[in-house]
Structures are given as structure tokens and as C-alpha cells.
Design an enzyme around this catalytic site. Structure first.
Site, PDB file in Angstrom:
ATOM      1  N   LYS A  32      -4.143   4.224  -1.041  1.00 24.39           N
ATOM      2  CA  LYS A  32      -4.364   2.829  -1.441  1.00 24.39           C
ATOM      3  C   LYS A  32      -4.497   1.988  -0.181  1.00 24.39           C
ATOM      4  O   LYS A  32      -3.761   2.212   0.806  1.00 24.39           O
ATOM      5  CB  LYS A  32      -3.140   2.394  -2.255  1.00 24.39           C
ATOM      6  CG  LYS A  32      -3.217   1.031  -2.903  1.00 24.39           C
ATOM      7  CD  LYS A  32      -1.948   0.804  -3.741  1.00 24.39           C
ATOM      8  CE  LYS A  32      -1.985  -0.494  -4.521  1.00 24.39           C
ATOM      9  NZ  LYS A  32      -0.781  -0.658  -5.381  1.00 24.39           N
ATOM     10  N   SER A 107      -1.807  -1.585 -10.198  1.00 22.76           N
ATOM     11  CA  SER A 107      -2.794  -2.005  -9.220  1.00 22.76           C
ATOM     12  C   SER A 107      -3.388  -0.858  -8.392  1.00 22.76           C
ATOM     13  O   SER A 107      -4.362  -1.065  -7.680  1.00 22.76           O
ATOM     14  CB  SER A 107      -2.164  -3.022  -8.267  1.00 22.76           C
ATOM     15  OG  SER A 107      -1.122  -2.412  -7.532  1.00 22.76           O
ATOM     16  N   SER A 131       2.674   0.061 -10.743  1.00 23.61           N
ATOM     17  CA  SER A 131       1.330   0.326 -10.210  1.00 23.61           C
ATOM     18  C   SER A 131       1.015   1.758  -9.812  1.00 23.61           C
ATOM     19  O   SER A 131      -0.143   2.055  -9.523  1.00 23.61           O
ATOM     20  CB  SER A 131       1.062  -0.583  -9.022  1.00 23.61           C
ATOM     21  OG  SER A 131       0.804  -1.873  -9.480  1.00 23.61           O
TER      22      SER A 131
HETATM   23  N1  GLN Z   1       1.245  -5.283 -12.729  1.00 25.15           N
HETATM   24  C1  GLN Z   1       2.409  -5.609 -11.958  1.00 25.15           C
HETATM   25  C2  GLN Z   1       2.144  -6.856 -11.144  1.00 25.15           C
HETATM   26  O1  GLN Z   1       1.066  -7.337 -11.191  1.00 25.15           O
HETATM   27  C3  GLN Z   1       2.792  -4.466 -11.080  1.00 25.15           C
HETATM   28  C4  GLN Z   1       1.990  -4.382  -9.854  1.00 25.15           C
HETATM   29  C5  GLN Z   1       2.517  -3.344  -8.889  1.00 25.15           C
HETATM   30  O2  GLN Z   1       3.329  -2.495  -9.236  1.00 25.15           O
HETATM   31  N2  GLN Z   1       2.066  -3.473  -7.658  1.00 25.15           N
HETATM   32  O3  GLN Z   1       2.977  -7.345 -10.470  1.00 25.15           O
END
Ligand code: GLN
Length: 438
Positions: A32, A107, A131
Site C-alpha cells: 500500500k 482503504s 482496512s
Molecule cells: N473505513 C475506516 C475509515 O475510513 C477504516 C479505514 C482504515 O482502516 N484505514 O476510517
């Protein structure tokens, strides 16, 4: 990173011939684009990091390369890891390879796709509120979020520092275990990394589950869950039951507050962490500002996307004098209650089993107009981050439209071994069942 990868591959070939290669020799990986690799672009899916290159390697990247893994590229993501669909990237949305009209989750959507579409054998994702696990579930692969402190955050661009953890997205649970044992362990560069021994996680595969106590938190199986997803999970639960695991219903009574608590705390931390992107130090700077203040304002206005700006404003609000007690301090207290819920159930269970997400992969664009519906996609994943626990998502059959369903296993702090053991069992049993003659 083609050239760099080929060069490393030639080097590693040499070491293989001399019998000196590392444990991940030749394993093709992706990461990532929130993890630093020396002299490589680091965008976090944001325009504000335009043309920025990292001057150093993240510790976990160093550890992977020390074992001769080959990282072939960086993967797309929601801007600064804020999102659940990988539609919030400056570089455009990521599509689900199983159905390109659908999102891959987020994400770490790019990392899940890289593995699901067989571009890489394993990929690194990060998980602040789901994520790693949710995109793994949406793409039919395995995602492992380690205990907070298990993997060094040095070189991981901060979103919400008391939540963020990096971990593997892979095809199999065994692969996830192999990557985790490589990247885990204390690091002098990260004071929150835990000085706790790293077991050989990969030795947990092909073990039995006899006598293990598996809790089903009733709040995670309430109305919201689609019937076809429920029946996929039920099948897995029956397999575990037949293999001698003790299945028990448990309760995590503060679950209903998890989303609200999470979104107060992570936005607060993000508003502070993202203050560093001011147009002066990194990446993008607005053109011809009339003054220094204008330079900051225009750089941030033009450099950040909508969702990131929404969260900076929310976070600034909940931390401001007058609202701090009502929101931020209150949310910290609820975080403690949520953590205690887990402490309580882990007195009687070895592991918890839940769905990873309330739905399978939804359509691109479906939740873009309403941020709240997007936040609700995280309902089964955020509590784990609030409590700092390890959890894995493993594929568990398909829904009625043929989309993968994710099963989540949640462990005690630093007991990744348990979720790996049970996850491997579920993965293999389900594969056996699918291959069995009808
Ligand atoms: N969807 C969650 C957020 O937007 C988790 C994102 C993540 O784990 N980076 O914060």
C-alpha cells in the site's frame, strides 16, 4: 518499480544458487502506498504528496527485503487511508476484479486487488478501522490485522496513531502467517512496538481446533446481516462445532457505540497528524499565494480531497475548547468500555467469530453521496482497533450473487497464533467442502 525489482531478482537468484537466500526469496509482493520505501514516491493516494519521495525505508519494508521478498510496486488506496471502498483516491477508484462494477473495499483496496488478481503473491495493507480485513473480505482473500504494537509503524504514514497497524493480505492463511513472522517484532524506531517475542506463526497451520472455545458475539449477528451471508457463516460455525470446538454465544454490550466512538477519535488524531501537510514541507504547494497564510490555506484546500477535509474539520471540532469534554474525552471513556467488553469475554473464550462486514462488495458510487452509510460499512471491524486486538478475515463461501463472504476471527492481545490456527482450519475445511463430489 520494474527495474529495481528485476535487479533485486538477479541478486536473489545469485544468493539462491549459493544457498544463502532469505525465507521469502523471490516472493513477489506489493505494498500500500502509505509505507515508505527509500527514494520511491509515497503518495498516500493524495495530491498533497505530489512528487514526494521518501528518504528512508519503513521498518517492515526493510524486514521483508532482508528476507529477499521482491516488492514490485505500490498499490492505490483511499486518500490517507480514509475510506471503505478505495474510491477516495486522487488517482481514481479501484475496481473489484471479481466484478468490476463493484468496489474492492478499502482503504487497502489496491493491495487486496493485487493479491486477488494474482499480480502479487502477498501485499501489505494497513488497518486503522478495518482496512486490511474488509477489502480482503470483498475480494475473497485473507487479511490479517496484527495486535496494536506487534508490527513497527516506523515509515507508516500516520492516520490515527493509536489505531494504525500494518499487516498482510494474502491468498492463504499460511502465507499471512509467513509474512507476519517476518515483519513483526520490536523496533527501536517505534516506541509503541511491543518488546514481546514473535512466535513462529506458520507452525499454527494444520492444527486441530478440538476444545477451543469460540464466542459468537450476539451484537454481530443482529438484524443488519443479510440472510445469505448469515448462512455462509453458519456453515463454517457448524464445521468448527463438528471438529470439536466449543461454540458459545457471548455479548459485547457496547458494540452499538463503536462507530461513533471510532469516528470521533480517529478524526481527532487525523486532524493533528495531517497538520504537517502545509505546503511548506512536503509535496504539493499552491501557485502564487498572496501571503504565507494564503499559501497554507490554498495548498491544503487544493491538495486534500473532500473526505480528508471533512475529517480534519470534524477532528478539529471535537478537540476544540468547549467540545473536548463532550466529544473527545467522552469517546476515550467509551473506548475503555469497549476494551473491557473484550477483556470480559476473553475470560471464557479463546477467540471470537463474526462477519467481517455487514454486506459483500457494494457497487461503485453506491455510498459516495452519504458519508454516514460509508462509515456504517465498518461496523464489525472498528471495535477491534478500538481495543487494539488481532483479527483475521478469511473467505467463507459466497452470497447469492456469487460474491465472497468474509469471516472474521478476533483474538486476545498478541494471540495472533489463535486466529491463524482457526482461520487456517476454516479455510481448508471450506475448500474441502467445495471440492467434495456433489
Ligand atoms: N473505513 C475506516 C475509515 O475510513 C477504516 C479505514 C482504515 O482502516 N484505514 O476510517
Amino acid at each position: 518499480m520494474g527495474e529495481r525489482a528485476l535487479e533485486r531478482a538477479r541478486d536473489i537468484d545469485g544468493r539462491v544458487q549459493q544457498g544463502k537466500a532469505g525465507s521469502l526469496a523471490g516472493v513477489v509482493m506489493a505494498t500500500k502506498d502509505i509505507l515508505a520505501m527509500k527514494d520511491q514516491p509515497l503518495t498516500c493516494g493524495s495530491h498533497i504528496l505530489n512528487n514526494y519521495k521518501s528518504p528512508f525505508d519503513a521498518t517492515l519494508i526493510e524486514r521483508l527485503e532482508a528476507e529477499d521478498a521482491i516488492i514490485i510496486g505500490k498499490t492505490n488506496m483511499d486518500e490517507f487511508a480514509m475510506g471503505s471502498s478505495t474510491e477516495n483516491s486522487h488517482f481514481g477508484a479501484v475496481k473489484n476484479p471479481l466484478d468490476t462494477s463493484r468496489v474492492p473495499g478499502g482503504s487497502s483496496g489496491g493491495s487486496a486487488v493485487a493479491v486477488a488478481a494474482d499480480m502479487a503473491l502477498a501485499a501489505i495493507g494497513t488497518d486503522t478501522g478495518g482496512s486490511i480485513r474488509q477489502p480482503a473480505a470483498f475480494c475473497g482473500v485473507v487479511g490479517l490485522k496484527p495486535t496494536y504494537g506487534r508490527v513497527s509503524r516506523y515509515g507508516l504514514v500516520a492516520y490515527a496513531s493509536s489505531f494504525d497497524q500494518a499487516g498482510p493480505i494474502t491468498r492463504t492463511v499460511e502465507d499471512a502467517a509467513l509474512v507476519l513472522e517476518t515483519i513483526a517484532g520490536v523496533d527501536p524506531h517505534d516506541s509503541t512496538s511491543a518488546p514481546i517475542d514473535v512466535p513462529r506463526f506458520s507452525s499454527e497451520v494444520n492444527q486441530d481446533v478440538q476444545g477451543l472455545r469460540i464466542g459468537l458475539p450476539k451484537e454481530y449477528f443482529a438484524e443488519g446481516l443479510a440472510p445469505d451471508m448469515r448462512s455462509s457463516l453458519k456453515q463454517a460455525i457448524e464445521l468448527l462445532d463438528r471438529a470439536g470446538a466449543k461454540i458459545m454465544e457471548v455479548s459485547l454490550p457496547h458494540t452499538e457505540y463503536a462507530i461513533a466512538t471510532y469516528y470521533v477519535l480517529v478524526t481527532a488524531e487525523a486532524s493533528s497528524n495531517l497538520a504537517r501537510y502545509d505546503g511548506a514541507r512536503y509535496g504539493f504547494r499552491s501557485e502564487n499565494p498572496a501571503s504565507l497564510d494564503e499559501m497554507y490555506i490554498q495548498s491544503r484546500t487544493q491538495g486534500f480531497g473532500e473526505e480528508v477535509k471533512r475529517r480534519i474539520m470534524l477532528g478539529t471540532y471535537v478537540l476544540s475548547a468547549g467540545y473536548y469534554d463532550a466529544y473527545y474525552r467522552k469517546a476515550q471513556k467509551v473506548r475503555t468500555l469497549i476494551r473491557r467488553d473484550f477483556d470480559e469475554v476473553f475470560k471464557t473464550c479463546d477467540c471470537l467469530l463474526t462477519p467481517t462486514a455487514p454486506t459483500t462488495a457494494f457497487k461503485l458510487g453506491d455510498k459516495l453521496d452519504n458519508p454516514l452509510t460509508m462509515y456504517l460499512a465498518d461496523i464489525y471491524t472498528v471495535s477491534v482497533n478500538l481495543a487494539g486486538l488481532p483479527a483475521i478475515s478469511v473467505p467463507c463461501g459466497k452470497d447469492s450473487s456469487g460474491l465472497p463472504v468474509g469471516l472474521q476471527l478476533i483474538g486476545k492481545p498478541f494471540d495472533e497464533s489463535m486466529v491463524i490456527r482457526i482461520g487456517d482450519f476454516v479455510e481448508k475445511q471450506i475448500a474441502d467442502q467445495q471440492n467434495a463430489p456433489a
